[in-house]
Design an enzyme around this catalytic site. Structure first.
Site, PDB file in Angstrom:
ATOM      1  N   ILE A 112       1.174   3.275   4.670  1.00  0.00           N
ATOM      2  CA  ILE A 112       2.462   3.660   4.091  1.00  0.00           C
ATOM      3  C   ILE A 112       2.361   5.033   3.451  1.00  0.00           C
ATOM      4  CG2 ILE A 112       3.161   1.273   3.678  1.00  0.00           C
ATOM      5  CD1 ILE A 112       2.116   1.725   0.752  1.00  0.00           C
ATOM      6  N   ASP A 113       1.175   5.664   3.562  1.00  0.00           N
ATOM      7  CA  ASP A 113       0.916   6.894   2.814  1.00  0.00           C
ATOM      8  C   ASP A 113       1.477   8.164   3.459  1.00  0.00           C
ATOM      9  OD1 ASP A 113      -0.911   7.386   4.951  1.00  0.00           O
ATOM     10  OD2 ASP A 113      -2.571   6.517   3.825  1.00  0.00           O
ATOM     11  N   HIS A 128       4.656  -0.550   8.613  1.00  0.00           N
ATOM     12  CA  HIS A 128       4.923  -1.130   7.290  1.00  0.00           C
ATOM     13  C   HIS A 128       5.681  -0.167   6.391  1.00  0.00           C
ATOM     14  CE1 HIS A 128       1.335  -4.114   7.912  1.00  0.00           C
ATOM     15  NE2 HIS A 128       2.437  -4.514   8.495  1.00  0.00           N
ATOM     16  N   CYS A 136      17.615   0.469   3.921  1.00  0.00           N
ATOM     17  CA  CYS A 136      18.622  -0.563   3.647  1.00  0.00           C
ATOM     18  C   CYS A 136      18.288  -1.797   4.491  1.00  0.00           C
ATOM     19  CB  CYS A 136      20.006  -0.040   3.995  1.00  0.00           C
ATOM     20  SG  CYS A 136      21.254  -1.337   3.931  1.00  0.00           S
ATOM     21  N   GLY A 203      -9.870   1.848  11.559  1.00  0.00           N
ATOM     22  CA  GLY A 203      -9.796   1.522  10.130  1.00  0.00           C
ATOM     23  C   GLY A 203      -8.854   0.407   9.764  1.00  0.00           C
ATOM     24  N   SER A 205      -8.704  -4.012   9.298  1.00  0.00           N
ATOM     25  CA  SER A 205      -9.389  -5.303   9.354  1.00  0.00           C
ATOM     26  C   SER A 205      -8.705  -6.211  10.378  1.00  0.00           C
ATOM     27  CB  SER A 205      -9.405  -5.966   7.974  1.00  0.00           C
ATOM     28  OG  SER A 205      -8.088  -6.174   7.531  1.00  0.00           O
ATOM     29  N   ALA A 247     -15.558   0.501   9.902  1.00  0.00           N
ATOM     30  CA  ALA A 247     -16.794   0.410   9.114  1.00  0.00           C
ATOM     31  C   ALA A 247     -17.525  -0.908   9.331  1.00  0.00           C
ATOM     32  CB  ALA A 247     -16.459   0.585   7.634  1.00  0.00           C
ATOM     33  N   GLU A 248     -16.777  -1.937   9.745  1.00  0.00           N
ATOM     34  CA  GLU A 248     -17.402  -3.256   9.919  1.00  0.00           C
ATOM     35  C   GLU A 248     -16.718  -3.983  11.071  1.00  0.00           C
ATOM     36  OE1 GLU A 248     -16.658  -5.307   6.226  1.00  0.00           O
ATOM     37  OE2 GLU A 248     -14.546  -4.767   6.273  1.00  0.00           O
TER      38      GLU A 248
HETATM   39  P1  NAD Z   1      -7.638  -3.515   5.203  1.00  0.00           P
HETATM   40  O1  NAD Z   1      -7.905  -3.081   3.790  1.00  0.00           O
HETATM   41  O2  NAD Z   1      -7.365  -4.957   5.434  1.00  0.00           O
HETATM   42  O3  NAD Z   1      -8.898  -3.121   6.115  1.00  0.00           O
HETATM   43  C1  NAD Z   1      -9.432  -1.831   6.147  1.00  0.00           C
HETATM   44  C2  NAD Z   1     -10.589  -1.819   7.125  1.00  0.00           C
HETATM   45  O4  NAD Z   1     -11.056  -0.488   7.271  1.00  0.00           O
HETATM   46  C3  NAD Z   1     -11.787  -2.677   6.675  1.00  0.00           C
HETATM   47  O5  NAD Z   1     -12.288  -3.383   7.798  1.00  0.00           O
HETATM   48  C4  NAD Z   1     -12.786  -1.627   6.168  1.00  0.00           C
HETATM   49  O6  NAD Z   1     -14.119  -2.022   6.326  1.00  0.00           O
HETATM   50  C5  NAD Z   1     -12.456  -0.458   7.067  1.00  0.00           C
HETATM   51  N1  NAD Z   1     -12.747   0.860   6.489  1.00  0.00           N
HETATM   52  C6  NAD Z   1     -12.653   1.263   5.199  1.00  0.00           C
HETATM   53  N2  NAD Z   1     -12.920   2.572   5.076  1.00  0.00           N
HETATM   54  C7  NAD Z   1     -13.235   3.000   6.330  1.00  0.00           C
HETATM   55  C8  NAD Z   1     -13.592   4.258   6.875  1.00  0.00           C
HETATM   56  N3  NAD Z   1     -13.705   5.349   6.104  1.00  0.00           N
HETATM   57  N4  NAD Z   1     -13.827   4.349   8.198  1.00  0.00           N
HETATM   58  C9  NAD Z   1     -13.721   3.260   9.010  1.00  0.00           C
HETATM   59  N5  NAD Z   1     -13.377   2.046   8.537  1.00  0.00           N
HETATM   60  C10 NAD Z   1     -13.114   1.926   7.230  1.00  0.00           C
HETATM   61  O7  NAD Z   1      -6.498  -2.585   5.753  1.00  0.00           O
HETATM   62  P2  NAD Z   1      -5.396  -2.879   6.857  1.00  0.00           P
HETATM   63  O8  NAD Z   1      -5.984  -3.624   7.982  1.00  0.00           O
HETATM   64  O9  NAD Z   1      -4.705  -1.582   7.110  1.00  0.00           O
HETATM   65  O10 NAD Z   1      -4.360  -3.856   6.134  1.00  0.00           O
HETATM   66  C11 NAD Z   1      -3.913  -3.539   4.821  1.00  0.00           C
HETATM   67  C12 NAD Z   1      -2.401  -3.468   4.641  1.00  0.00           C
HETATM   68  O11 NAD Z   1      -2.147  -2.853   3.365  1.00  0.00           O
HETATM   69  C13 NAD Z   1      -1.759  -2.580   5.645  1.00  0.00           C
HETATM   70  O12 NAD Z   1      -0.783  -3.323   6.231  1.00  0.00           O
HETATM   71  C14 NAD Z   1      -1.124  -1.425   4.863  1.00  0.00           C
HETATM   72  O13 NAD Z   1       0.273  -1.485   4.954  1.00  0.00           O
HETATM   73  C15 NAD Z   1      -1.439  -1.644   3.417  1.00  0.00           C
HETATM   74  N6  NAD Z   1      -2.267  -0.556   2.821  1.00  0.00           N
HETATM   75  C16 NAD Z   1      -1.974   0.745   3.109  1.00  0.00           C
HETATM   76  C17 NAD Z   1      -2.762   1.750   2.578  1.00  0.00           C
HETATM   77  C18 NAD Z   1      -2.410   3.175   2.928  1.00  0.00           C
HETATM   78  O14 NAD Z   1      -1.275   3.462   3.269  1.00  0.00           O
HETATM   79  N7  NAD Z   1      -3.376   4.074   2.892  1.00  0.00           N
HETATM   80  C19 NAD Z   1      -3.842   1.445   1.751  1.00  0.00           C
HETATM   81  C20 NAD Z   1      -4.109   0.079   1.464  1.00  0.00           C
HETATM   82  C21 NAD Z   1      -3.306  -0.910   2.017  1.00  0.00           C
HETATM   83 ZN    ZN Z   2      23.093  -0.142   4.783  1.00  0.00          ZN
END
Ligand code: NAD
Ligand code: ZN
Length: 284
Positions: A112-113, A128, A136, A203, A205, A247-248
């Site tokens: 969302i950033d 997202h 709206c 990046g 999960s 990363a994993e």
């Molecule tokens: P998640 O936190 O569930 O998973 C992140 C994954 O990325 C993990 O498996 C982690 O090990 C891996 N990771 C972390 N740093 C890394 C790197 N530098 N290089 C490679 N891999 C790396 O995130 P998700 O699956 O995106 O789900 C989280 C939800 O929360 C999303 O739907 C999102 O909308 C929201 N969210 C957004 C932000 C953002 O906009 N930056 C941040 C946090 C959460």
């Molecule tokens: Zn409207």
């Protein structure tokens, strides 16, 4: 097991020969821009499971009492820190490069950033939503977020903000837990998934649905080659190549949805892949 260098080579070759590559990204993409993820080892939910429980209430709050929702949102601190001033990292720019050389067709992000847009990618589907927009829920219209205007509404006691098109209460564009994915983005994401012959998943999960369904849908389908085959020739089916850069390992790795995982940091691996793809494409 192949080492990282050979996997980078393999990914660059796969991306360079693809016809329609798309990237699917998640919070891991932005950790190197200083924004924490949710489920990584230092993730917000990993460290504070109570915050995750509360996050499930956010959308209900908006539905029950939009005025109160806005009052709390304007005074509250974002769990993700300062997203307005966050800057893209080399991983984001690598995807921009892949789009510029006409290899990558779309970035489909859970983030969302707004960093893919800031890095210059043109076709970005923000699954997202985005912190930079308001939306709206009734008619689907989106508006740029203007904090000055919002503070004026607070001062005049006129919260929640109303939609300029249908006068319903509007919310931030972020899709919270239990909130439906906006219909336009959901549809376009399915179309991109149906169209691609390569997915670069970076990046994430891959446990949040319905986003996590997209690689699984891609895995289930096959692509028929362009143009008509002579009737005597059987139709050849070509599978979608699905690559993870994370990363994993994830459930996609464990279930064999992805063809292979390149384990490491997106800000380090993606630029190496993009440079190799650029070299391969310019030789064609
Ligand atoms: P998640 O936190 O569930 O998973 C992140 C994954 O990325 C993990 O498996 C982690 O090990 C891996 N990771 C972390 N740093 C890394 C790197 N530098 N290089 C490679 N891999 C790396 O995130 P998700 O699956 O995106 O789900 C989280 C939800 O929360 C999303 O739907 C999102 O909308 C929201 N969210 C957004 C932000 C953002 O906009 N930056 C941040 C946090 C959460
Ligand atoms: Zn409207």
């Amino acid at each position: 097991m192949l080492n990282v260098e050979s996997l980078i080579e393999r990914a660059a070759n796969d991306v360079a020969k693809s016809r329609y590559a798309i990237a699917l990204t998640g919070a891991g993409m932005s950790t190197e821009s200083g924004i924490p993820d949710f489920r990584g080892p230092n993730g917000i939910w990993t460290k504070n499971p109570e915050a995750e429980r509360l996050a499930y209430q956010t959308y209900y709050k908006f539905q029950r009492n939009p005025k109160e929702y806005w009052e709390q949102m304007i005074t509250g601190r974002s769990l993700l820190g300062d997203l307005v001033n966050a800057q893209p990292n080399p991983g984001h720019y690598a995807l921009t490069k892949l789009e510029q050389i006409e290899v990558l067709r779309c970035v489909l992000t859970q983030n969302i950033d707004g960093l893919h847009v800031k890095a210059g990618n043109k076709r970005v589907l923000e699954y997202h939503g985005s912190v930079h927009k308001l939306r709206c829920p009734s008619c689907g219209a989106r508006f740029e977020r203007d904090d000055k205007q919002l503070l004026e509404l607070v001062a005049k006691g006129q919260l929640p903000p109303l939609c300029k098109q249908c006068r319903s209460p509007i919310k931030d564009d972020i899709v919270h837990f239990n909130e439906p994915i906006p219909a336009d983005v959901a549809q376009e994401s399915l179309e991109e998934t149906a169209r691609c012959d390569l997915m670069l998943i970076c990046g994430t999960s891959a446990v949040i649905y319905p986003f996590a369904q997209l690689p699984r849908l891609a895995r289930q389908r096959s692509i028929k080659p362009r143009g008509k085959a002579p009737f005597s020739m059987p139709e050849v089916e070509v599978g979608v190549t699905i690559i993870e850069v994370n990363a994993e390992p994830t459930p996609l790795t464990a279930e064999g949805v992805s063809d292979y995982l390149i384990r490491g940091k997106t800000a380090e691996l993606l630029p190496l892949i993009a440079d190799k793809v650029e070299a391969l494409v310019s030789r064609k």
